[in-house]
Enzyme design. Structure first.
Site, PDB file in Angstrom:
ATOM      1  N   HIS A 268     -10.788  77.048   8.085  1.00 61.17           N
ATOM      2  CA  HIS A 268      -9.122  76.551   8.244  1.00 61.17           C
ATOM      3  C   HIS A 268      -9.078  75.663   7.662  1.00 61.17           C
ATOM      4  CE1 HIS A 268      -8.394  80.219  11.136  1.00 61.17           C
ATOM      5  NE2 HIS A 268      -9.220  79.793  11.595  1.00 61.17           N
TER       6      HIS A 268
ATOM      7  N   GLU B 167     -12.193  86.504  19.604  1.00 57.28           N
ATOM      8  CA  GLU B 167     -12.429  85.191  19.503  1.00 57.28           C
ATOM      9  C   GLU B 167     -12.397  84.952  21.139  1.00 57.28           C
ATOM     10  OE1 GLU B 167     -10.132  82.497  17.428  1.00 57.28           O
ATOM     11  OE2 GLU B 167     -11.582  80.671  18.162  1.00 57.28           O
TER      12      GLU B 167
ATOM     13  N   ASP C  22     -15.174  77.259  10.583  1.00 59.21           N
ATOM     14  CA  ASP C  22     -13.920  77.424  12.331  1.00 59.21           C
ATOM     15  C   ASP C  22     -13.105  76.124  11.059  1.00 59.21           C
ATOM     16  OD1 ASP C  22     -11.705  78.559  13.131  1.00 59.21           O
ATOM     17  OD2 ASP C  22     -12.781  78.043  14.749  1.00 59.21           O
ATOM     18  N   ASP C  23     -12.903  74.914  12.339  1.00 60.84           N
ATOM     19  CA  ASP C  23     -11.911  74.105  11.754  1.00 60.84           C
ATOM     20  C   ASP C  23     -12.797  72.187  12.097  1.00 60.84           C
ATOM     21  OD1 ASP C  23      -8.896  75.206  12.214  1.00 60.84           O
ATOM     22  OD2 ASP C  23      -9.986  75.661  13.754  1.00 60.84           O
TER      23      ASP C  23
ATOM     24  N   HIS D 118     -15.504  81.375   6.868  1.00 57.48           N
ATOM     25  CA  HIS D 118     -14.369  81.441   8.275  1.00 57.48           C
ATOM     26  C   HIS D 118     -14.521  79.706   8.375  1.00 57.48           C
ATOM     27  CE1 HIS D 118     -13.324  82.350  12.331  1.00 57.48           C
ATOM     28  NE2 HIS D 118     -12.365  81.435  11.849  1.00 57.48           N
TER      29      HIS D 118
ATOM     30  N   HIS E 114      -8.934  87.807  12.785  1.00 57.38           N
ATOM     31  CA  HIS E 114      -9.632  87.232  13.411  1.00 57.38           C
ATOM     32  C   HIS E 114      -9.791  88.497  14.708  1.00 57.38           C
ATOM     33  CE1 HIS E 114      -9.433  83.516  11.370  1.00 57.38           C
ATOM     34  NE2 HIS E 114      -9.878  82.657  12.786  1.00 57.38           N
TER      35      HIS E 114
HETATM   36  N1  HPA Z   1      -8.648  80.864  16.333  1.00 59.59           N
HETATM   37  C1  HPA Z   1      -7.658  81.183  15.669  1.00 59.59           C
HETATM   38  N2  HPA Z   1      -6.514  80.772  14.710  1.00 59.59           N
HETATM   39  C2  HPA Z   1      -6.988  79.357  14.354  1.00 59.59           C
HETATM   40  C3  HPA Z   1      -8.420  79.013  14.890  1.00 59.59           C
HETATM   41  C4  HPA Z   1      -8.881  79.904  15.441  1.00 59.59           C
HETATM   42  O1  HPA Z   1     -10.330  79.649  15.984  1.00 59.59           O
HETATM   43  N3  HPA Z   1      -8.345  77.613  14.108  1.00 59.59           N
HETATM   44  C5  HPA Z   1      -7.114  77.653  13.104  1.00 59.59           C
HETATM   45  N4  HPA Z   1      -6.091  78.726  13.650  1.00 59.59           N
HETATM   46 ZN    ZN Z   2     -10.815  80.830  12.709  1.00 55.11          ZN
END
Ligand code: HPA
Ligand code: ZN
Length: 336
Positions: free
Chosen positions: A11, A192, A270-271, A9, A189
């Site tokens: 991006h 969240e 994630d990021d 996971h 996703h």
């Molecule tokens: N959630 C949803 N979309 C996203 C995320 C995230 O954490 N990061 C980049 N796009």
């Molecule tokens: Zn994500």
């Protein structure tokens, strides 16, 4: 030495560190509305998913050429290797680039240049997962799948990301069905910020094989029982959840409870450029905040390879799993 893991996971646009953003801006003759990397980093204070996404999409402006995408991915691989990553299944957001006039060929071609040799250069095997933006229309998602057709040999699967609440998975049932027919793997996703029903819908309406985040499943015991029974992988991102305020603190993150409930969890980043850590940072900080045992950490690493889309290379999966079993925990990171 970090434990070997698969990153499931991640991006790629979320690995854009401020220093690289400034370097790419300079190379492309663009001026960012921040004085320097420190000032930009200081803007990384988020209230929720949307406040992060606003900055995430804004900074993508510096990604224009194949070189930019290749350099972005290379920078990630270098960091990932130092964090124990052996295999990465990397999300990218083509619609965010197509909307800026950057072609699918530029995006996929640039990323692929880095991916093609990432194993030789960094010891990290890699695959691409193309995400659809759920706050765009289903028609736009379908057009994106069409635009990706010439590149499907370079793409292992599809995902669904961006602003979750109010954009339920069911809207994308058609494009997921079309992708499945093309032999693409499916993740999404869900849960969240959105409710547990979105997780159920991702499974039932999209045929999702993994759920990205999935945190809010805990509000629905029937759903938890199903996820445990079917061992549906949940790709958790603890530091992201704290930064985007899905949980109040790492100490209150449900990761340990989820493992103890028998859920098939993995830890991911994630990021990472925005959320303060790459994969082993997520794992180490979670271990420390939640007092995870060595067995639980090993289980998370094992899960990451089990949940990965290495189905064409079972020998490779077995080799990675053997590395997890052979890993010896040490006290360098403050373990007793
Ligand atoms: N959630 C949803 N979309 C996203 C995320 C995230 O954490 N990061 C980049 N796009
Ligand atoms: Zn994500």
């Amino acid at each position: 030495m970090p434990i070997p893991q698969a990153e499931l996971h991640l991006h790629i646009e979320g690995t854009l560190e401020p220093e690289l953003a400034f370097a790419l801006a300079a190379r492309n003759g663009l001026v960012l509305p921040y004085a320097d990397a420190d000032e930009l980093r200081a803007a990384y204070r988020f209230e929720d998913l949307q406040s992060f996404l606003d900055l995430y999409y804004e900074l993508m402006a510096v990604l224009l050429t194949q070189d930019d995408f290749a350099d972005l991915a290379d920078a990630y691989f270098e960091r990932a290797a130092s964090q124990g990553v052996r295999h990465a299944e990397i999300f990218f957001d083509p619609q965010a680039h197509l909307a800026r006039g950057v072609s699918m060929e530029t995006v996929v071609g640039g990323l692929w240049r880095a991916l093609e040799t990432s194993e030789e250069r960094y010891g990290v095997s890699a695959q691409l997962i193309m995400c659809f933006l759920r706050d765009e229309s289903p028609e736009s998602a379908m057009a994106t799948l069409e635009a990706a057709r010439p590149h499907l040999g370079k793409i292992v699967g599809i995902g669904l990301d961006s602003a979750e609440v109010g954009n339920p998975p069911g809207r994308f049932a058609q494009v997921y069905a079309a992708a499945a027919k093309l032999g693409l793997r499916r993740v999404a996703h869900a849960g969240e910020e959105g409710p547990p029903e979105y997780i159920t819908s991702a499974l039932d309406d999209l045929g999702a094989e993994r759920i990205d985040h999935g945190l809010r499943c805990l509000e629905d015991p029937t759903l938890v029982a199903r996820l445990v029974r079917d061992q549906v992988p949940l790709t958790l991102c603890p530091l992201s959840n704290v930064r985007l305020r899905a949980v109040q603190s790492l100490e209150q993150h449900p990761l340990r409870r989820m493992l103890e409930a028998g859920l098939m969890c993995t830890v991911n980043s994630d990021d990472p450029a925005y959320f303060g850590g790459y994969i082993d940072d997520n794992l180490e900080q979670s271990r420390s905040a939640l007092d995870l045992s060595d067995d639980q950490v090993r289980e998370l690493a094992r899960n990451s390879f089990r949940a990965s889309f290495l189905e064409h290379d079972e020998e490779m999966r077995a080799r990675y799993l053997a590395q997890v079993e052979a890993y010896v925990f040490t006290s360098v990171s403050g373990r007793p």
